[in-house]
Structures are given as structure tokens and as C-alpha cells.
Design a protein around this motif. Structure first.
Motif, PDB file in Angstrom:
ATOM      1  N   UNK A  50       0.842  -1.191   0.000  1.00 41.69           N
ATOM      2  CA  UNK A  50       0.000   0.000   0.000  1.00 41.69           C
ATOM      3  C   UNK A  50       0.879   1.244   0.000  1.00 41.69           C
ATOM      4  N   UNK A  51       0.425   2.265  -0.703  1.00 43.03           N
ATOM      5  CA  UNK A  51       1.101   3.556  -0.735  1.00 43.03           C
ATOM      6  C   UNK A  51       0.306   4.538   0.098  1.00 43.03           C
ATOM      7  N   UNK A  52       1.003   5.230   0.996  1.00 42.19           N
ATOM      8  CA  UNK A  52       0.377   6.242   1.845  1.00 42.19           C
ATOM      9  C   UNK A  52       1.073   7.571   1.565  1.00 42.19           C
ATOM     10  N   UNK A  53       0.299   8.603   1.288  1.00 41.58           N
ATOM     11  CA  UNK A  53       0.847   9.914   0.955  1.00 41.58           C
ATOM     12  C   UNK A  53       0.378  10.960   1.944  1.00 41.58           C
ATOM     13  N   UNK A  54       1.303  11.788   2.389  1.00 43.62           N
ATOM     14  CA  UNK A  54       0.986  12.958   3.209  1.00 43.62           C
ATOM     15  C   UNK A  54       1.508  14.180   2.470  1.00 43.62           C
ATOM     16  N   UNK A  55       0.604  15.001   1.950  1.00 49.48           N
ATOM     17  CA  UNK A  55       0.998  16.176   1.181  1.00 49.48           C
ATOM     18  C   UNK A  55       0.702  17.413   2.008  1.00 49.48           C
ATOM     19  N   UNK A  56       1.767  18.027   2.543  1.00 46.33           N
ATOM     20  CA  UNK A  56       1.627  19.210   3.358  1.00 46.33           C
ATOM     21  C   UNK A  56       1.876  20.468   2.557  1.00 46.33           C
ATOM     22  N   UNK A  57       1.985  21.568   3.259  1.00 43.39           N
ATOM     23  CA  UNK A  57       2.192  22.861   2.592  1.00 43.39           C
ATOM     24  C   UNK A  57       3.575  22.991   1.984  1.00 43.39           C
ATOM     25  N   UNK A  58       4.549  22.263   2.519  1.00 39.85           N
ATOM     26  CA  UNK A  58       5.917  22.400   2.020  1.00 39.85           C
ATOM     27  C   UNK A  58       6.573  21.071   1.667  1.00 39.85           C
ATOM     28  N   UNK A  59       6.055  19.973   2.195  1.00 36.24           N
ATOM     29  CA  UNK A  59       6.716  18.685   1.991  1.00 36.24           C
ATOM     30  C   UNK A  59       5.725  17.622   1.531  1.00 36.24           C
ATOM     31  N   UNK A  60       6.243  16.679   0.783  1.00 36.25           N
ATOM     32  CA  UNK A  60       5.494  15.480   0.412  1.00 36.25           C
ATOM     33  C   UNK A  60       6.189  14.292   1.057  1.00 36.25           C
ATOM     34  N   UNK A  61       5.434  13.536   1.827  1.00 31.97           N
ATOM     35  CA  UNK A  61       5.970  12.338   2.457  1.00 31.97           C
ATOM     36  C   UNK A  61       5.206  11.124   1.937  1.00 31.97           C
ATOM     37  N   UNK A  70       3.849  -3.308   7.701  1.00 36.39           N
ATOM     38  CA  UNK A  70       5.242  -2.973   7.991  1.00 36.39           C
ATOM     39  C   UNK A  70       5.744  -1.969   6.952  1.00 36.39           C
ATOM     40  N   UNK A  71       6.450  -0.952   7.407  1.00 41.37           N
ATOM     41  CA  UNK A  71       6.999   0.040   6.491  1.00 41.37           C
ATOM     42  C   UNK A  71       8.210  -0.555   5.786  1.00 41.37           C
ATOM     43  N   UNK A  72       8.148  -0.620   4.469  1.00 41.90           N
ATOM     44  CA  UNK A  72       9.285  -1.152   3.717  1.00 41.90           C
ATOM     45  C   UNK A  72      10.027  -0.048   2.964  1.00 41.90           C
ATOM     46  N   UNK A  73       9.407   1.137   2.883  1.00 36.27           N
ATOM     47  CA  UNK A  73      10.081   2.274   2.248  1.00 36.27           C
ATOM     48  C   UNK A  73       9.427   3.563   2.736  1.00 36.27           C
ATOM     49  N   UNK A  74      10.258   4.570   2.896  1.00 35.16           N
ATOM     50  CA  UNK A  74       9.745   5.870   3.362  1.00 35.16           C
ATOM     51  C   UNK A  74      10.553   6.969   2.701  1.00 35.16           C
ATOM     52  N   UNK A  75       9.877   8.025   2.259  1.00 29.13           N
ATOM     53  CA  UNK A  75      10.569   9.147   1.646  1.00 29.13           C
ATOM     54  C   UNK A  75       9.895  10.457   2.002  1.00 29.13           C
ATOM     55  N   UNK A  76      10.657  11.542   1.974  1.00 28.48           N
ATOM     56  CA  UNK A  76      10.117  12.873   2.251  1.00 28.48           C
ATOM     57  C   UNK A  76      10.942  13.893   1.490  1.00 28.48           C
ATOM     58  N   UNK A  77      10.243  14.772   0.777  1.00 28.47           N
ATOM     59  CA  UNK A  77      10.931  15.784  -0.013  1.00 28.47           C
ATOM     60  C   UNK A  77      10.162  17.098   0.017  1.00 28.47           C
ATOM     61  N   UNK A  78      10.896  18.199  -0.076  1.00 32.97           N
ATOM     62  CA  UNK A  78      10.266  19.504  -0.242  1.00 32.97           C
ATOM     63  C   UNK A  78       9.652  19.566  -1.631  1.00 32.97           C
ATOM     64  N   UNK A  79       8.404  20.048  -1.721  1.00 40.38           N
ATOM     65  CA  UNK A  79       7.787  20.085  -3.046  1.00 40.38           C
ATOM     66  C   UNK A  79       7.799  21.476  -3.680  1.00 40.38           C
ATOM     67  N   UNK A  80       8.301  22.492  -2.942  1.00 42.23           N
ATOM     68  CA  UNK A  80       8.489  23.829  -3.503  1.00 42.23           C
ATOM     69  C   UNK A  80       7.221  24.351  -4.170  1.00 42.23           C
ATOM     70  N   UNK A  81       6.096  24.159  -3.509  1.00 42.92           N
ATOM     71  CA  UNK A  81       4.791  24.639  -3.974  1.00 42.92           C
ATOM     72  C   UNK A  81       4.326  23.966  -5.262  1.00 42.92           C
ATOM     73  N   UNK A  82       4.956  22.858  -5.620  1.00 45.30           N
ATOM     74  CA  UNK A  82       4.538  22.126  -6.814  1.00 45.30           C
ATOM     75  C   UNK A  82       4.505  20.624  -6.518  1.00 45.30           C
ATOM     76  N   UNK A  83       3.597  20.207  -5.622  1.00 40.64           N
ATOM     77  CA  UNK A  83       3.571  18.797  -5.221  1.00 40.64           C
ATOM     78  C   UNK A  83       3.229  17.855  -6.368  1.00 40.64           C
ATOM     79  N   UNK A  84       2.383  18.298  -7.312  1.00 35.91           N
ATOM     80  CA  UNK A  84       2.023  17.423  -8.429  1.00 35.91           C
ATOM     81  C   UNK A  84       3.245  17.112  -9.289  1.00 35.91           C
ATOM     82  N   UNK A  85       4.104  18.102  -9.495  1.00 30.75           N
ATOM     83  CA  UNK A  85       5.317  17.875 -10.278  1.00 30.75           C
ATOM     84  C   UNK A  85       6.248  16.901  -9.568  1.00 30.75           C
ATOM     85  N   UNK A  86       6.359  17.050  -8.252  1.00 26.66           N
ATOM     86  CA  UNK A  86       7.194  16.126  -7.486  1.00 26.66           C
ATOM     87  C   UNK A  86       6.619  14.717  -7.551  1.00 26.66           C
ATOM     88  N   UNK A  87       5.306  14.607  -7.410  1.00 29.18           N
ATOM     89  CA  UNK A  87       4.669  13.295  -7.468  1.00 29.18           C
ATOM     90  C   UNK A  87       4.846  12.660  -8.847  1.00 29.18           C
TER      91      UNK A  87
END
Length: 247
Positions: free
Chosen positions: A3-14, A22-39
Motif C-alpha cells: 500500500x502507498x500512503x501519501x501525506x501532502x503538506x504545505x511544504x513537503x510530500x511524504x 510494515x513500512x518497507x520504504x519511506x521518503x520525504x521531499x520539499x515540493x516547492x509549492x509544486x507537489x504534483x510535479x514532485x509526485x
């Protein structure tokens, strides 16, 4: 089942990838006001993982969420977005208009407040410092404060002639130079605000977010519990209650 779980905040996408809870992978990045582009840049990676479902927490506006949803539909699996409700799994929302409460805050309280006989204080130490209170299954509302770094940045921008470089928020002693006075003063203000809330009514204190360990050091008298990935736990609990929920 992955399963994929997404948390899209004002500044970061996790994101988290889980298999059998069980968590098998985790990532977090700044999306610079463009979360769709990061995704969009992550989609090829997600496609390779054989994801079976997607759960989303997003604080973005309707138009941005529609873009996110359109991208995730390329995975050709169920995509469900959590929403704040007046009542969910027994937890009552304390906001007059539930939809005005940030979904991230709602999910974090949902993950914690399960005992009707306990009182809770859930603090997220992220881009903003948010404080949410609950008496049993009744959410009472809360507070939103600028975090350590937002306060420092605001002071830099609005104080002429004073340079305030990065330094450690490392203690509450009176500063003996301007840099320490700024950092210690900001930290003191936030710690004191939390203490004021807790002194008004004893509560189980739960801290989450990147600065949770720092605040825990100064709130030891309240026996804080640090919960990593609390929002993920809230998302998982949200969908476990009603797996057929829709946007």
C-alpha cells in the motif's frame, strides 16, 4: 499486499510503502509549492512496486488535489483521500466547521485519542507547531504557532541591522549575545506556550514531527511520548474503520 500512503503538506510530500502493515520504504521531499510535479517524478517508481491501494492525506486546495488524484489514477488501483468529518470512529471534531481543521491534525488526533476516559495533548512539531486537545473522544480544538525556524526567519526579515545566522536551539538560558538571545527566546516562547496549555489541565502528551525530540527534552516533567509516523498511523486507522470511504 503493498500500500502507498501519501501525506501532502504545505511544504513537503511524504510517502510510505507498507506491506502487511510494515513500512518497507519511506521518503520525504520539499515540493516547492509544486507537489504534483514532485509526485509525477515518483510515479514511475511507484508503478514498479505493484501497489494495490493508495491512501492520501492532503492539505492542498481542491484544484491541486484534483491534479494529485489524476496522477495517482495512473496506478489503476483504488485511491482514497481522508477527510475531516464531524464524527469519525467515535471521535467528535471540535471545530465549528470540521472541514476547516487540517486533515493532518485530525488524523494525528484520531491515531491517539481512543480511550474515552483519558485526556490528550497532541503536538506536531513540523512547519508549524500545532497543539490539539481531546477529552476522551471529544476533540476540543487547538492552537497553531509558527515553529522555531519560521519565527527566526520572520525576525530576520523585520529587524534592520541585525544579522541572525543559523544556530542551535540548544537551551533556555538567557542569551549573552544576540544570536543566542534570539534562539533561546524563541525556544522559551514555544516551550512556555506548551507548558501553559498542559498546566491548565493534566493530559497525556504526545509529540510527533522532526523537532519532537528537542521539545521532549524541555517537557520531561510531563512525561512526553514521541510517536514517529503518527500521521501514517492515523491514515491506517482511518481506512481500517471504513475501507470503502470515498473522497
Amino acid at each position: 499486499m503493498k500500500k502507498l500512503w501519501l501525506d501532502i503538506g504545505n511544504t513537503r510530500l511524504k510517502y510510505w510503502i507498507t506491506q502487511d502493515n510494515n513500512i518497507i520504504e519511506h521518503g520525504a521531499e520539499m515540493h516547492l509549492q509544486s507537489p504534483a510535479d514532485l509526485l509525477l517524478g515518483l510515479m514511475q517508481h511507484f508503478k514498479k512496486l505493484n501497489i494495490q491501494s493508495v491512501g492520501v492525506s492532503s492539505v492542498l486546495d481542491l484544484e491541486s488535489n484534483q491534479r494529485i488524484r489524476k496522477l495517482l489514477n495512473r496506478l489503476k488501483v483504488p485511491v482514497i483521500c481522508a477527510q475531516v468529518q464531524a464524527e469519525y470512529a467515535g471521535l467528535q471534531c471540535g471545530y465549528d466547521v470540521p472541514q476547516q481543521l487540517g486533515i493532518d491534525r485530525w488524523l494525528q488526533v484520531l491515531a491517539v485519542a481512543k480511550d474515552p476516559h483519558k485526556k490528550y495533548c497532541v503536538i506536531s512539531c513540523g512547519t508549524a507547531l500545532t497543539i490539539d486537545l481531546a477529552d476522551g473522544l471529544q476533540h476540543l480544538g487547538g492552537y497553531i504557532l509558527p515553529n522555531l525556524y519560521l519565527q527566526r526567519d520572520a525576525l530576520i526579515q523585520n529587524t534592520k541591522g541585525i544579522k541572525i545566522p543559523d544556530a542551535a536551539f540548544d537551551n533556555l538560558n538567557p542569551g549573552r549575545n544576540t544570536i543566542d538571545a534570539v534562539h533561546h527566546g524563541i525556544l522559551l516562547g514555544l516551550v512556555s506556550s506548551i507548558e501553559k496549555v498542559l498546566q491548565s489541565s493534566p493530559r497525556e502528551l504526545v509529540l510527533t514531527g522532526g523537532d519532537a525530540p528537542l521539545f521532549a527534552e524541555y517537557l520531561k516533567a510531563y512525561q512526553p511520548r514521541i510517536e514517529h509516523d503518527l500521521l501514517l498511523k492515523g491514515l491506517q486507522y482511518f481506512f481500517a474503520q471504513h475501507p470503502d470511504s470515498t473522497v
